[in-house]
Design an enzyme around this catalytic site. Structure first.
Site, short mmCIF file in Angstrom:
data_model
loop_
_atom_site.label_atom_id
_atom_site.label_comp_id
_atom_site.label_asym_id
_atom_site.label_seq_id
_atom_site.Cartn_x
_atom_site.Cartn_y
_atom_site.Cartn_z
N CYS A 1 -0.80 43.32 23.81
CA CYS A 1 -2.12 42.78 23.52
C CYS A 1 -2.03 41.27 23.38
O CYS A 1 -0.96 40.72 23.08
CB CYS A 1 -2.65 43.37 22.23
N TYR B 1 -0.83 56.50 29.55
CA TYR B 1 -0.39 55.94 28.27
C TYR B 1 -0.59 56.96 27.15
O TYR B 1 -1.71 57.35 26.85
CB TYR B 1 -1.21 54.67 28.02
N HIS C 1 -0.22 56.28 18.90
CA HIS C 1 -1.32 57.07 18.33
C HIS C 1 -2.67 56.48 18.73
O HIS C 1 -3.65 56.62 18.03
CB HIS C 1 -1.24 57.12 16.78
N ASP D 1 6.81 50.35 16.41
CA ASP D 1 7.21 49.81 17.71
C ASP D 1 7.42 48.31 17.60
O ASP D 1 8.41 47.76 18.08
CB ASP D 1 6.13 50.15 18.73
#
Ligand code: ADP
Ligand code: SF4
Length: 689
Positions: A31, A170, A174, A266
């Site tokens: 992002c 993807y 979550h 992550d």
């Protein structure tokens, strides 16, 4: 690379279905707060990554349909053909530099609030949205699932036509329906999409098969999958269902992009996950289950670690988000043997913070990140000097170091003076606090560069006053003298009513503790009206040193700003585990010997806290005495930079140091005229494609 080097293996091509990556460097989706709102900015940023040697450069998550509307966040969008020109800017920028463009298609289910579209929200089963917001998602019926598959397929076709070479399915973080269907706690369906793992994986399998069928002849199909939820037996574990999913789908994608969930795991910060390559233990098995190439991440910045990961068969491609943000030219630097020029990520998540507040990306280490298009900044290039002249930079914290380094790169003769025994400023001071060791990279990278240069002189233990500055006779002076923490408890929440501080009370500031001042025995009360990381880190340190610590904040959470860096939960957990007493929603009223008075932010009810010393973390005062004394002294240039100009994050100090060096010898009119380029909304009718 002509000759074999220890790193040659990193520059071997990798086949991904019908396309081939020119080397093993893979910028995974990340992002950036630019997306469909600032497409030129994102295209230029991705183009720089390609130029820097990343063989695959990915978008961030890309909404495939109005029912996956992530507003107010600025992700990418491929709802219909009208989104394609913006995406084409990106694929062109990436192709122009010889790399493959990948797109991460996403339907975000109950993670998308559809704030703009006000469309229904979907989930495998009826449930709340993934935020504290009074809306619920509805269980998808069979026609919803058929629609989702069609939307995904159509998006894949549009992505191919917009020039993408690799198309993602993807199921990670979550954050997407594919992942939600896999999770037993989210998927309570009793039809063929729920229950057994085989059923829960069905949607993902269909998306993969249909993407392959639609575009697989020309595009590689990537599957991004979180192999482990890092929740132990409460979530999917790499050793169990995570592995089983990979066994079931082993040969379906052309490449496996594997990681851990959620995003906080992550993109773990160095404070909580100091080890580079920290995901290897989770993803290491994947290659033994599939013959398809595997890419993995874990803040991998060391070329030796990269080589070892390839040789040991952990991955086929070195994935990176943050290391590619901190240094878009990391692959080229390795290829050219310029290892010590790599600008290593410090794992602070300021990049993540920007996305979380819907602002364009920024980076502590790389001040050009996000500025590629709007200011035309290149991470490796800067205009040469305009004239033969000298510059004096005073203060060798992040701002002074960056300013000096960029001025030196431009070719000016640079003198850098630092009062302390060592350069580094707050990067040095803060890197000595628990968990922040990697932050020294901010100073190390710049010092290494400066020390290679013949046109730079660095003086430490050189506190300069106005007379010394004038004696030096250097006409251009940059003041990077930093800021110091206030002792009077004044901050955002005490501006109207400053606290009463008794002259006999023991008051400490973060500067005292970082300078090694001994904290008196006994309980310490910390009052945090700063809300970033520093008060929490100091609480951790003092508790580790054996003090009883009471942490008071006017906010509802400890270090609330760190929700944006994905650390808040961990910080509060750690403090509680260390026995720190936390008092939220209270403001400082006064400090006396032996105690604090605080008042409730809602009822104004007063209470006392017994302590032997009070650590006040509120605001900082700018060190401008030298600047003020030098005004009107006839210097050609006199500029305040960094915390002395405006106390903020280290990232901001580096940025202003960089900006000052770029703008040096440009006229004020010129600088103001092109503050930065803006992406102005088109006023053409957007009703039709
Ligand atoms: P920033 O984040 O803006 O770089 P820092 O606080 O990290 O600010 O760094 C400021 C540095 O300036 C400190 O290392 C401090 O020792 C140094 N400094 C402050 N005043 C002077 C001075 N008059 N002469 C030389 N160095 C100074
Ligand atoms: Fe790394 Fe921090 Fe830059 Fe993000 S902002 S890339 S974590 S240095």
């Amino acid at each position: 690379m002509s000759e074999a080097t220890p790193y040659s293996v990193l520059f071997e091509p990798v086949r991904i279905g019908p396309v081939t990556a020119r080397n093993r460097f893979y910028q995974v989706p990340h992002c950036n707060g630019m997306g469909h709102i600032r497409p030129r900015a994102e295209a230029a940023m991705r183009g720089i990554k390609a130029e820097g040697g990343w063989a695959v450069v990915s978008t961030q998550e890309t909404e495939i349909h109005p029912t996956s509307d992530l507003s107010p966040y600025a992700e990418n969008r491929i709802w219909d053909a009208r989104d394609m020109p913006a995406l084409r800017l990106m694929t062109d920028a990436i192709h122009n530099k010889g790399s493959l463009a990948a797109i991460e298609l996403a339907h975000n289910g109950n993670h998308a609030m559809n704030h703009t579209t006000r469309a229904p929200i979907f989930a495998p089963s009826d449930m709340s949205v993934d935020f504290s917001h009074p809306r619920q998602a509805r269980a998808m019926d069979k026609s919803d699932i058929r629609n989702l598959r069609r939307w995904h397929r159509d998006a894949a076709l549009r992505a191919r036509d917009a020039g993408f070479d690799i198309i993602y399915v993807y199921a990670g973080h979550h954050m997407t329906l594919a992942h939600h269907f896999l999770q037993p706690h989210m998927n309570q369906r009793s039809d063929e999409y729920g229950g057994s793992l085989e059923n829960r994986v069905r949607l993902t399998r269909e998306l993969l098969e249909e993407t392959r069928e639609a575009v697989g002849d020309t595009c590689g199909v990537a599957f991004r999958f979180a192999v482990d939820d890092m929740l132990g037996s409460d979530g999917m574990q790499a050793a169990e269902e995570g592995r089983a999913v990979i066994e079931m789908l082993a040969e379906l994608p052309d490449i496996w992009d594997v990681n851990v969930a959620g995003w906080d795991n992550d993109s773990a910060t160095t404070r909580f996950q100091p080890q580079d390559g920290y995901q290897n233990d989770y993803i290491g098995f994947v290659k033994s289950v599939t013959s398809k190439p595997v890419v993995g991440v874990g803040r991998i910045t060391s070329p030796d670690m990269m080589v070892s990961m390839i040789r040991k068969g952990v991955v086929d491609m070195i994935g990176a988000a943050r290391p590619s943000i901190a240094d878009p030219f990391l692959p080229v630097k390795i290829e050219e043997g310029r290892i010590d020029e790599i600008r290593e990520c410090i794992g602070c998540n300021i990049c993540v913070m920007a996305d979380n507040i819907g602002a364009p990306i920024r980076c502590t280490q790389n001040p050009t990140m996000g500025e590629e298009w709007r200011r035309g900044w290149h991470p490796e290039k800067i205009a040469p000097k305009a004239n033969e002249t000298e510059a004096l930079v005073i203060g060798a914290g992040p701002a002074g170091l960056e300013c000096a380094m960029q001025l030196a790169r431009r070719g000016y003769q640079v003198t850098l003076a630092e009062a302390g025994e060592e350069p580094g400023g707050r990067a040095l001071r803060e890197s000595r606090l628990p968990g922040l060791g990697a932050w020294i990279r901010v100073a190390d990278y710049r010092l290494h560069d400066l020390r290679q240069r013949g046109n730079v002189q660095i003086f430490t233990q050189s506190h300069l006053g106005p007379d010394e500055v004038l004696e030096l006779g250097i006409p251009n002076v940059f003041i990077a003298t930093g800021a110091q923490w206030r002792r009077d408890g004044v901050g955002t929440n005490t501006q109207r009513q400053p606290p009463t501080i008794d002259a006999d009370a023991t008051i400490l500031t973060p500067d005292d503790i970082m300078a090694g001042q001994t904290t008196p025995d006994g309980p310490v009360a910390i009052y945090d009206d700063d809300h970033a990381y520093i008060a929490g880190v100091l609480a951790e340190k003092l508790a580790q040193d054996g003090h009883r610590v009471v942490f008071v904040t006017p906010e509802s959470l400890v270090s609330i700003f760190t929700t944006h860096t994905l650390e808040q939960h961990r910080i509060q957990t750690r403090l509680l585990e260390l026995g720190v007493e936390i008092i939220c929603n209270h403001t400082l009223a006064g400090v006396q010997p032996g105690g604090l008075q605080i008042t409730c932010g809602f009822t104004s009810k007063a209470s006392d806290i017994a302590c032997n010393s009070a650590l006040l973390v509120t605001e900082r005062l700018r060190n401008t005495a030298l600047y003020d004394a030098l005004k009107d002294m006839g210097l050609k240039t006199l500029e305040l930079i960094g915390d002395a100009a405006g106390p903020a994050l280290i990232a901001d100090a580096v940025y202003t140091g960089h900006m000052a060096a770029r703008n040096f010898e440009r006229s004020a009119v010129e600088v103001e005229k092109d503050w930065f380029r803006r992406e102005i909304v088109s006023l053409t009718d957007g009703a039709t494609g």
